[in-house]
Write a protein that holds these residues in place. Structure first.
Motif, PDB file in Angstrom:
ATOM      1  N   ALA A  84      -0.506  -5.551  12.771  1.00 43.38           N
ATOM      2  CA  ALA A  84       0.984  -5.975  12.748  1.00 43.38           C
ATOM      3  C   ALA A  84       1.451  -5.557  11.274  1.00 43.38           C
ATOM      4  O   ALA A  84       2.511  -5.133  10.848  1.00 43.38           O
ATOM      5  N   SER A  85       0.417  -6.490  10.521  1.00 40.79           N
ATOM      6  CA  SER A  85       1.235  -6.563   8.805  1.00 40.79           C
ATOM      7  C   SER A  85       1.012  -5.431   8.443  1.00 40.79           C
ATOM      8  O   SER A  85       2.020  -4.700   7.463  1.00 40.79           O
ATOM      9  N   ILE A  86      -0.166  -4.431   8.691  1.00 41.82           N
ATOM     10  CA  ILE A  86      -0.343  -3.023   8.056  1.00 41.82           C
ATOM     11  C   ILE A  86       0.573  -2.173   8.634  1.00 41.82           C
ATOM     12  O   ILE A  86       1.206  -1.373   7.947  1.00 41.82           O
ATOM     13  N   LEU A  87       0.757  -1.799  10.104  1.00 40.93           N
ATOM     14  CA  LEU A  87       1.862  -1.165  10.696  1.00 40.93           C
ATOM     15  C   LEU A  87       3.221  -1.485  10.152  1.00 40.93           C
ATOM     16  O   LEU A  87       4.142  -0.434   9.776  1.00 40.93           O
ATOM     17  N   THR A  88       3.684  -2.657   9.864  1.00 40.81           N
ATOM     18  CA  THR A  88       4.926  -3.003   9.561  1.00 40.81           C
ATOM     19  C   THR A  88       5.021  -2.281   8.152  1.00 40.81           C
ATOM     20  O   THR A  88       6.382  -1.777   7.735  1.00 40.81           O
ATOM     21  N   THR A  89       4.225  -2.722   7.137  1.00 38.25           N
ATOM     22  CA  THR A  89       4.248  -2.277   5.919  1.00 38.25           C
ATOM     23  C   THR A  89       4.506  -0.788   5.854  1.00 38.25           C
ATOM     24  O   THR A  89       5.412  -0.225   5.153  1.00 38.25           O
ATOM     25  N   SER A  90       3.766  -0.009   6.656  1.00 38.43           N
ATOM     26  CA  SER A  90       3.771   1.497   6.617  1.00 38.43           C
ATOM     27  C   SER A  90       5.075   1.817   7.113  1.00 38.43           C
ATOM     28  O   SER A  90       5.581   3.039   6.716  1.00 38.43           O
ATOM     29  N   LEU A  91       5.615   1.133   8.201  1.00 42.40           N
ATOM     30  CA  LEU A  91       6.782   1.567   8.699  1.00 42.40           C
ATOM     31  C   LEU A  91       7.969   1.388   7.609  1.00 42.40           C
ATOM     32  O   LEU A  91       9.062   2.027   7.440  1.00 42.40           O
ATOM     33  N   LEU A  92       8.033   0.419   6.882  1.00 38.19           N
ATOM     34  CA  LEU A  92       8.970   0.219   5.757  1.00 38.19           C
ATOM     35  C   LEU A  92       8.750   1.241   4.685  1.00 38.19           C
ATOM     36  O   LEU A  92       9.984   1.757   4.406  1.00 38.19           O
ATOM     37  N   VAL A  93       7.624   1.814   4.446  1.00 37.86           N
ATOM     38  CA  VAL A  93       7.392   2.859   3.508  1.00 37.86           C
ATOM     39  C   VAL A  93       8.242   3.988   4.135  1.00 37.86           C
ATOM     40  O   VAL A  93       8.731   5.034   3.504  1.00 37.86           O
ATOM     41  N   GLU A  94       7.810   4.229   5.484  1.00 40.52           N
ATOM     42  CA  GLU A  94       8.449   5.560   6.405  1.00 40.52           C
ATOM     43  C   GLU A  94      10.008   5.531   6.180  1.00 40.52           C
ATOM     44  O   GLU A  94      10.711   6.327   5.803  1.00 40.52           O
ATOM     45  N   LEU A  95      10.527   4.170   6.003  1.00 39.93           N
ATOM     46  CA  LEU A  95      11.912   4.077   6.343  1.00 39.93           C
ATOM     47  C   LEU A  95      12.823   4.125   4.827  1.00 39.93           C
ATOM     48  O   LEU A  95      13.800   4.011   4.622  1.00 39.93           O
ATOM     49  N   ALA A 104      -1.333 -10.905   2.059  1.00 33.54           N
ATOM     50  CA  ALA A 104      -2.420 -10.348   2.328  1.00 33.54           C
ATOM     51  C   ALA A 104      -3.236 -11.642   2.561  1.00 33.54           C
ATOM     52  O   ALA A 104      -3.042 -12.865   1.674  1.00 33.54           O
ATOM     53  N   VAL A 105      -4.429 -11.850   3.651  1.00 32.17           N
ATOM     54  CA  VAL A 105      -5.129 -12.955   4.001  1.00 32.17           C
ATOM     55  C   VAL A 105      -6.722 -12.750   3.268  1.00 32.17           C
ATOM     56  O   VAL A 105      -7.378 -13.671   3.168  1.00 32.17           O
ATOM     57  N   SER A 106      -6.492 -11.573   2.646  1.00 32.17           N
ATOM     58  CA  SER A 106      -8.139 -11.164   1.959  1.00 32.17           C
ATOM     59  C   SER A 106      -7.962 -10.255   1.090  1.00 32.17           C
ATOM     60  O   SER A 106      -6.919  -9.538   1.074  1.00 32.17           O
ATOM     61  N   HIS A 107      -8.728  -9.959   0.214  1.00 35.04           N
ATOM     62  CA  HIS A 107      -8.673  -8.870  -0.625  1.00 35.04           C
ATOM     63  C   HIS A 107      -8.875  -7.392  -0.029  1.00 35.04           C
ATOM     64  O   HIS A 107      -8.198  -6.371  -0.433  1.00 35.04           O
ATOM     65  N   GLN A 108      -9.813  -7.270   0.929  1.00 31.86           N
ATOM     66  CA  GLN A 108      -9.834  -6.108   1.887  1.00 31.86           C
ATOM     67  C   GLN A 108      -8.599  -5.766   2.452  1.00 31.86           C
ATOM     68  O   GLN A 108      -8.004  -4.787   2.392  1.00 31.86           O
ATOM     69  N   HIS A 109      -7.942  -6.945   2.810  1.00 33.60           N
ATOM     70  CA  HIS A 109      -6.336  -6.685   3.656  1.00 33.60           C
ATOM     71  C   HIS A 109      -5.603  -6.172   2.486  1.00 33.60           C
ATOM     72  O   HIS A 109      -4.729  -5.443   2.696  1.00 33.60           O
ATOM     73  N   ALA A 110      -5.654  -6.646   1.313  1.00 39.42           N
ATOM     74  CA  ALA A 110      -4.708  -6.201   0.223  1.00 39.42           C
ATOM     75  C   ALA A 110      -4.832  -4.984  -0.162  1.00 39.42           C
ATOM     76  O   ALA A 110      -3.752  -4.069  -0.211  1.00 39.42           O
ATOM     77  N   ARG A 111      -6.079  -4.518  -0.119  1.00 42.23           N
ATOM     78  CA  ARG A 111      -6.188  -3.068  -0.515  1.00 42.23           C
ATOM     79  C   ARG A 111      -5.809  -2.216   0.451  1.00 42.23           C
ATOM     80  O   ARG A 111      -5.194  -1.100  -0.103  1.00 42.23           O
ATOM     81  N   ILE A 112      -5.854  -2.352   1.722  1.00 47.64           N
ATOM     82  CA  ILE A 112      -5.360  -1.773   2.601  1.00 47.64           C
ATOM     83  C   ILE A 112      -3.716  -1.488   2.687  1.00 47.64           C
ATOM     84  O   ILE A 112      -3.185  -0.569   2.754  1.00 47.64           O
ATOM     85  N   LEU A 113      -3.114  -2.640   2.520  1.00 46.86           N
ATOM     86  CA  LEU A 113      -1.717  -2.895   2.196  1.00 46.86           C
ATOM     87  C   LEU A 113      -1.310  -2.053   1.136  1.00 46.86           C
ATOM     88  O   LEU A 113      -0.111  -1.248   1.036  1.00 46.86           O
ATOM     89  N   GLU A 114      -2.037  -1.948  -0.010  1.00 46.82           N
ATOM     90  CA  GLU A 114      -1.782  -1.028  -1.245  1.00 46.82           C
ATOM     91  C   GLU A 114      -2.185   0.269  -0.660  1.00 46.82           C
ATOM     92  O   GLU A 114      -1.043   1.150  -1.189  1.00 46.82           O
ATOM     93  N   ARG A 115      -3.045   0.518  -0.011  1.00 47.28           N
ATOM     94  CA  ARG A 115      -2.865   2.110   0.237  1.00 47.28           C
ATOM     95  C   ARG A 115      -2.059   2.785   1.188  1.00 47.28           C
ATOM     96  O   ARG A 115      -1.383   3.906   1.166  1.00 47.28           O
ATOM     97  N   VAL A 116      -1.224   2.001   2.181  1.00 48.89           N
ATOM     98  CA  VAL A 116      -0.134   2.214   3.062  1.00 48.89           C
ATOM     99  C   VAL A 116       1.005   2.224   2.316  1.00 48.89           C
ATOM    100  O   VAL A 116       2.200   2.522   2.811  1.00 48.89           O
ATOM    101  N   GLY A 117       1.203   1.846   1.105  1.00 50.03           N
ATOM    102  CA  GLY A 117       2.409   1.683   0.447  1.00 50.03           C
ATOM    103  C   GLY A 117       3.060   0.474  -0.380  1.00 50.03           C
ATOM    104  O   GLY A 117       4.066   0.418  -0.850  1.00 50.03           O
ATOM    105  N   ALA A 118       2.366  -0.765   0.046  1.00 54.79           N
ATOM    106  CA  ALA A 118       3.058  -1.861  -0.579  1.00 54.79           C
ATOM    107  C   ALA A 118       3.021  -2.018  -1.971  1.00 54.79           C
ATOM    108  O   ALA A 118       1.954  -1.655  -2.608  1.00 54.79           O
ATOM    109  N   HIS A 119       4.297  -2.203  -2.756  1.00 53.11           N
ATOM    110  CA  HIS A 119       4.402  -2.383  -4.094  1.00 53.11           C
ATOM    111  C   HIS A 119       3.614  -3.705  -4.967  1.00 53.11           C
ATOM    112  O   HIS A 119       3.374  -3.324  -6.142  1.00 53.11           O
ATOM    113  N   HIS A 120       3.770  -4.641  -4.027  1.00 48.51           N
ATOM    114  CA  HIS A 120       3.131  -5.852  -4.512  1.00 48.51           C
ATOM    115  C   HIS A 120       2.681  -6.899  -3.479  1.00 48.51           C
ATOM    116  O   HIS A 120       2.874  -6.645  -2.245  1.00 48.51           O
TER     117      HIS A 120
END
Length: 220
Positions: A84-95, A104-120
């Motif tokens: 849900a975290s990753i999908l929501t982030t990607s939808l915000l990018v789309e919007l 993020a709860v881990s560095h791996q999670h953080a890297r995925i969020l960055e890839r889908v478009g999170a700025h911070h």
């Protein structure tokens, strides 16, 4: 977390982190739209937050209906449900949301969020653990990392600085740090100047590269 300004903010996910963030922003005068898919939780917070709704943030139509696309800034505070975290982030990018913060709860999670478009990316457990480790392991009264290699440290002045005007200590050339401000017992913090003379019992805030401020704090 860093400065997210005073523009209206959407906070999605009202666990401990998201709730604390939304309440703090609201207390600072920021307009907050808080969103969570748990109706009981939303109901329990409805008296504390002016704009709070029950909605599924993984549904782009629901986000559109809430007017999320009109917000400049959004925080995805969903932690435990990674999908849900990753999908929501990607939808915000789309919007087209311009400034997206994501927990993020881990560095791996953080890297995925960055890839889908999170700025911070915010790693609250990691960041707090790192801060506490600095305080427990040294003689610092407080520690704030302001960049990857720069920090502010609240500590006591070492004896070599006591009774000598700061301008005569050659502090920056010798230790690579700067005394930013000083607080004498019973007084408020004030800016340090070249003619400031520190005394035992003072509290100082020192700025500099992390390794150097750590070594400096150990001298107190």
């Amino acid at each position: 977390m860093g400065d997210i300004g005073n523009d209206p903010v959407v906070v999605i996910g009202l666990g401990r982190f998201g709730t604390a963030l939304a309440l703090d922003l609201a207390a600072r005068g920021t307009e907050v739209l808080a969103v969570d898919n748990r109706s009981k939780l939303v109901q329990s917070l409805s008296g504390k937050l002016t704009h709070i709704v029950t909605a599924d943030a993984t549904d782009i139509d629901a986000l559109r209906d809430l007017g999320v696309a009109e917000f400049y800034r959004a925080v995805v505070a969903i932690g435990s449900d990674l999908e849900a975290s990753i999908l929501t982030t990607s939808l915000l990018v789309e919007l087209g949301v311009d400034d997206i913060w994501a927990k993020a709860v881990s560095h791996q999670h953080a890297r995925i969020l960055e890839r889908v478009g999170a700025h911070h990316i915010v790693l609250p457990e990691h960041d707090m653990g790192e801060r506490v480790a600095h305080l427990v392991s040294g003689r610092m009264l407080d520690y704030v990392e302001v960049d990857s290699n720069f920090a502010l440290v609240k500590t006591r002045p070492p004896k070599e600085l006591v009774g000598v005007p700061l301008g005569e200590t050659k502090l920056r050339s010798r230790h690579g740090v700067t005394v930013v401000c000083v607080k004498s017992p019973g007084e408020e913090f004030t800016y340090a100047a070249t003619d400031t003379v520190l005394q035992y019992g003072d509290v100082i805030v020192v700025a500099g590269p992390i390794g150097k401020v750590e070594r400096f704090a150990e001298r107190t």
